[in-house]
Enzyme design. Structure first.
Site, PDB file in Angstrom:
ATOM      1  CB  SER A   1      -0.888   0.019   1.241  1.00 52.48           C
ATOM      2  OG  SER A   1      -0.110   0.257   2.402  1.00 52.48           O
ATOM      3  CG  ASP A   2       1.264   5.927  -1.301  1.00 46.05           C
ATOM      4  OD1 ASP A   2       2.200   6.074  -0.480  1.00 46.05           O
ATOM      5  OD2 ASP A   2       1.054   6.738  -2.221  1.00 46.05           O
ATOM      6  CD1 TRP A   3       4.742   5.468   4.938  1.00 41.25           C
ATOM      7  CD2 TRP A   3       4.600   4.284   3.059  1.00 41.25           C
ATOM      8  NE1 TRP A   3       5.828   4.622   4.876  1.00 41.25           N
ATOM      9  CE2 TRP A   3       5.774   3.888   3.748  1.00 41.25           C
ATOM     10  CE3 TRP A   3       4.303   3.633   1.854  1.00 41.25           C
ATOM     11  CZ2 TRP A   3       6.648   2.894   3.267  1.00 41.25           C
ATOM     12  CZ3 TRP A   3       5.168   2.652   1.373  1.00 41.25           C
ATOM     13  CH2 TRP A   3       6.314   2.309   2.075  1.00 41.25           C
TER      14      TRP A   3
END
Ligand SMILES: *[C@@H]1O[C@H](CO)[C@@H](O)[C@H](O)[C@H]1NC(C)=O
Ligand SMILES: *[C@@H]1O[C@H](CO)[C@@H](O)[C@H](O)[C@H]1NC(C)=O
Ligand SMILES: *[C@@H]1O[C@H](CO)[C@@H](O)[C@H](O)[C@H]1NC(C)=O
Ligand SMILES: *[C@@H]1O[C@H](CO)[C@@H](O)[C@H](O)[C@H]1NC(C)=O
Ligand SMILES: *[C@@H]1O[C@H](CO)[C@@H](O)[C@H](O)[C@H]1NC(C)=O
Ligand SMILES: *[C@@H]1O[C@H](CO)[C@@H](O)[C@H](O)[C@H]1NC(C)=O
Ligand SMILES: *[C@@H]1O[C@H](CO)[C@@H](O)[C@H](O)[C@H]1NC(C)=O
Ligand SMILES: *[C@@H]1O[C@H](CO)[C@@H](O)[C@H](O)[C@H]1NC(C)=O
Ligand SMILES: *[C@@H]1O[C@H](CO)[C@@H](O)[C@H](O)[C@H]1NC(C)=O
Ligand SMILES: *[C@@H]1O[C@H](CO)[C@@H](O)[C@H](O)[C@H]1NC(C)=O
Ligand SMILES: *[C@@H]1O[C@H](CO)[C@@H](O)[C@H](O)[C@H]1NC(C)=O
Ligand SMILES: *[C@@H]1O[C@H](CO)[C@@H](O)[C@H](O)[C@H]1NC(C)=O
Length: 790
Positions: free
Chosen positions: A276-278
């Site tokens: 995932s992106d952050w």
């Protein structure tokens, strides 16, 4: 739901062309279960090692492998000492190991794209990879092909390459090969439709959660434009892919089963893992079933306290039967196989100690003991040389009147503008705005790379002024300079000596950063006034632009502006790169990887934003309908037959080139219209898509009197059945030729290059009619023409 479209005129035309029915958006078809990896395509041996590793793990340890944790890096997977697994260190970003000290800051993706140079871009990847490895980072969070640059206003476009999917595809492939050749995992971001920063994440208005922007993309556009470069990256064997913050057809990027399970893992045969992106994960089991393999950064308790949907929840979900062991095992195998494939289990350097002090998490948050090593200097002389070379190679000469360039030996040189100067507010632009520490959009100081997580911490930057002074000194010239734009605006040129400079070089800049989009395409800090004032004084004014692109140029036809240079984001050797071009040590061979319009308003803006949206309490208010389909950048201008200032692919040299003798060779005609469905799917898709079905060749000659480099380009026009843009780039090569010398170039064309995506049969399909072939030196300078039937 009825939505107001911001681009009504264009929308109507292209919507009709692409048969978009807006009321059909809002759903993304379910694609389950998540495909299991097989290691096919060269990872078979590594998969066996990963399986042996997996066999030793408890359920808690499996949950640990798939969940980020506090640690010294931007992203961390905790170690398992019992199995001699030291964990994983994930670091930003696409052009440098971002927060490190004693590391290089390379040219940005934008400069790489403008170089159109496969060899330099692969070398850049290899050197970036070497620096990450030297500092103990297993995963480099880059390169970027999302955003692709649907809108010229996109705040992160410069991190990636070009709005042209073919050019981006070639360069992302070279980058992955480069980075992974150094034993570091690449992570391609941000998958997919991550085309604006505005509302990229959910927000809260009066207590109501407003969901992130939804990129609503039809299937044809998805395949032919946005997914295209990701397919190249998968084919190159990228270890990981980062899913994006935005939604796609109403479903979040990290839990969209159609994009993750369907397109990426099934159709493209991706064998690695999706992270995932952050803080882009919005659910646990639902995201996992949809294809998400790793949650980043995991649970955090500081800044924005945010527990992980993974971690202990994964263990619970396996134990209570709501998540299959098979799926969790596949997540672990997808994460560990590239680790073994790249031999990261053998002699991988410890995590550089810089991280514990400058990292993302306070050390008090660590749950595991990470092995730290000493602070190492990973810079190398050849890295700096490559940065200088690529910075120059990514510089585009747009105008060159009265033989203004290259400079001979002017005795009196003027240098003006805040972009010429050395940095004055620190060497690290983490912040997107000019209001905090780690400033973005600072006033005085050259702009050599953009801001946000894609930036780098400079150990030094060679400013344009410093490099020009050094050149001038070498032959006794005087350099008169003013780098305070406010002072210039107020008439500061009056302070010059009465003898006007023989050449006035004006340095302008355009800031861009993660976190916000651009609000103008005109260079900042009163650039227009400064160019006008300089041109009034100086009939030989050379304008150099650094930073985000494209930029519109209201002064471009001013006869006293004799030369214009788009110098992009060259990295730490910025001044040397531009001096090499100005004095002609290097022939300008950069070509525009985007279109420069006459006026800002000529672009179909394509950013969704308004005061009404910003204040709306409708949770689903933010919708980006990609109504223009494939028609972005030059394809849009070509479709409207609109005039532009400087077209895609354009750029001048100090010499002249000719192109002739176009030949078309078809390898075995009567190919089946679609790839054999029984052919194996390997990373990148059905292997037949990558077979060369035709080759176009041309002869290129340097007809001038100096040695130089150019970029011959091949464009295809497909027959009507393909419902394709007027012309699409399908080949290019950077060639260096001495004066008077000719060479032959081959452009191999794969099945994918020659096909269109048929949404009905869900197949890449060769058109039955003839494909027109155009070759030349830009998207609108195509003297050669032929035809090809497969
Ligand atoms: C658009 O799609 C909706 C829902 O599928 C359908 O009801 C409507 O008739 C369609 N409109 C057109 C113009 O095809
Ligand atoms: C999004 O919706 C469009 C229109 O129905 C469809 O063509 C496309 O396949 C969908 N894509 C995804 C990823 O859901
Ligand atoms: C499970 O997920 C929820 C929602 O994010 C979170 O509040 C909770 O702390 C998680 N539980 C564990 C054990 O990680
Ligand atoms: C199983 O565990 C998951 C994660 O904690 C939870 O969301 C789910 O409700 C649980 N299901 C059952 C049937 O207990
Ligand atoms: C970290 O190291 C300390 C000292 O060696 C040890 O007591 C502790 O258990 C270790 N923690 C973990 C999570 O392994
Ligand atoms: C890392 O830096 C910290 C703080 O300066 C220091 O205490 C520690 O000994 C260093 N560790 C290594 C392995 O160099
Ligand atoms: C820009 O110009 C305006 C006046 O036109 C002036 O007030 C302002 O200070 C200038 N700013 C800079 C940074 O040059
Ligand atoms: C700059 O010059 C151009 C053309 O010479 C003119 O159209 C424009 O209005 C001028 N702009 C400013 C701010 O002086
Ligand atoms: C061009 O430069 C000359 C001085 O050499 C000046 O007289 C003239 O006004 C300038 N023209 C413009 C458009 O600035
Ligand atoms: C440009 O300006 C220089 C002096 O600054 C002058 O000698 C020259 O004649 C001018 N050229 C033109 C074409 O106006
Ligand atoms: C988006 O709209 C808001 C509200 O009108 C405005 O303040 C902001 O500057 C806009 N952003 C961009 C990038 O244009
Ligand atoms: C938000 O709440 C404030 C105060 O209650 C109110 O004045 C404002 O109109 C509300 N805004 C919206 C967009 O509903």
């Amino acid at each position: 739901m009825v939505r107001t479209l911001s681009l009504v005129g264009l929308a109507a035309t292209v919507a009709a062309q692409f048969n978009i029915n807006h009321t059909q958006y809002g759903t993304s078809p379910p694609v389950y279960p998540s495909p299991q990896m097989s290691g096919a395509g060269g990872w078979e041996g590594a998969l066996e090692k990963a399986q042996a590793f997996l066999a030793e793990l408890t359920t808690e340890e499996k949950a640990q492998i798939v969940t980020g944790t506090a640690g010294p890096c931007v992203g961390n997977i905790g170690p398992i000492e019992r199995l001699s697994f030291s964990g994983l260190c994930l670091q930003d970003g696409p052009l440098a190991i971002r927060q490190a000290i004693y590391a290089s800051v390379f040219s940005a993706g934008l400069s790489s794209a403008a170089s159109w140079d496969r060899r330099l871009v692969r070398q850049r990847g290899a050197y970036i990879g070497a620096e990450f490895r030297g500092k103990g980072a297993h995963v480099a969070l880059g390169p970027v092909v999302g955003p692709l640059s649907r809108s010229p206003f996109g705040g992160r476009n410069w991190e990636g390459f070009s709005p042209d999917s073919y050019l981006s595809g070639v360069l992302v492939e070279e980058s992955v090969y480069g980075i992974q050749s150094a034993g570091v995992q690449a992570c391609i971001k941000h998958y997919i439709g991550n085309e604006q920063e505005t509302q990229r994440n959910p927000s809260t208005v009066n207590g109501t959660t407003i969901e992130a922007i939804s990129s609503n993309v039809d299937d044809k556009t998805m395949h032919e434009t946005y997914l295209w470069p990701f397919a190249n990256a998968v084919r190159a064997g990228t270890a990981s892919i980062m899913c994006s913050y935005n939604r796609i057809n109403g479903s979040y990027g990290c839990q969209n089963s159609k994009t993750l399970n369907g397109l990426l893992k099934d159709e493209l045969g991706f064998q690695g893992y999706v992270m995932s992106d952050w803080l882009a994960t919005h659910s646990g089991v639902a995201s996992i079933e949809a294809g998400l393999d790793m949650d980043m950064p995991g649970g955090i308790t500081f800044v924005i306290p945010n527990p992980s949907f993974f971690g202990g929840n994964v263990t619970t979900a396996v134990n209570n039967g709501s998540l299959s062991t098979q799926r969790v095992d596949d997540m672990v195998l997808r994460i560990m196989t590239p680790y073994f494939h790249l031999k990261q289990d053998v002699d991988f350097p410890p995590i550089d100690n810089f991280s514990s002090r400058l990292g993302f998490f306070p050390a008090s948050e660590y749950l595991y003991n990470f092995t730290l090593g000493p602070i190492v200097d990973v810079r190398q002389e050849q890295h700096a040389q490559l940065i200088r070379d690529l910075g120059a190679a990514g510089t585009v000469l747009l105008k060159n009147a009265n033989g203004a360039l290259p400079l001979k030996t002017p005795k009196n040189i003027g240098v003006f503008g805040n972009d010429a100067a050395d940095l004055t507010q620190g060497q690290y632009s983490l912040s997107s705005t000019g209001t905090t520490l780690f400033q973005g959009d600072y006033n005085i100081g050259t702009l050599a790379v953009g801001g946000g997580s894609g930036t780098g911490r400079f150990t030094y930057v060679v400013s344009p002024l410093e490099a020009i002074k050094a050149r001038g000194r070498s032959y006794g010239a005087i350099v008169q300079y003013i780098t305070d734009n406010e002072y210039l605006t107020l008439g500061g040129l009056a302070a010059l000596a009465p003898a006007p400079p023989e050449v006035c070089i004006v340095f302008l800049k355009s800031w861009a950063s993660e976190g916000s989009d651009r609000s103008t395409l005109i260079a900042e800090w009163n650039s227009t006034v400064i160019v006008n004032q300089t041109a009034t004084l100086c009939n030989n004014t050379v304008v150099v632009l650094h930073g985000a692109a494209p930029n519109t140029m209201p002064w471009r036809d001013n006869p006293n502006v004799t030369a214009i240079i788009a110098a992009h984001m060259p990295g730490q050797e910025s001044g040397n790169s531009i001096a090499d071009i100005l004095w002609g040590d290097v022939d300008p061979s950069g070509r525009l990887p985007y279109t420069i319009a006459n006026e800002e308003t000529d672009y179909a803006k394509n950013l969704v934003n308004s005061t009404a949206l910003v204040t709306s309490t409708d949770p689903d208010a933010w919708q980006a309908d990609f109504v223009e389909g494939n028609l972005i950048d030059y394809k849009e201008f070509d479709a409207r037959n609109a005039s532009v200032a400087f077209e895609f692919g354009f750029g001048l040299s100090y010499t002249t080139f000719n192109i002739s003798n176009l030949q078309v060779q078809v390898n075995g005609s009567n190919a089946s219209r679609t790839p054999n469905p029984a052919a194996p799917v390997r990373p990148g898709g059905n292997i037949e898509l990558w077979a060369t079905l035709a080759t176009v060749s041309v002869t290129v000659s340097n007809t001038g009197s100096v040695s130089g480099a150019t970029v011959p380009q091949l464009y295809l026009s497909y027959p009507e059945e393909a419902n394709a843009p007027h012309r699409s780039l399908r080949g290019f090569e950077k060639v260096v030729l001495s004066a008077g010398i000719s060479g032959t170039l081959n452009f191999p064309l794969t099945r994918r290059d020659l096909s269109y995506w048929d949404t009905r049969t869900q197949q890449w399909t060769l058109p039955t009619g003839a494909i027109e072939v155009h070759a030349g030196f830009s998207s609108r300078n195509l003297p050669l023409r032929g035809s090809l039937t497969v």
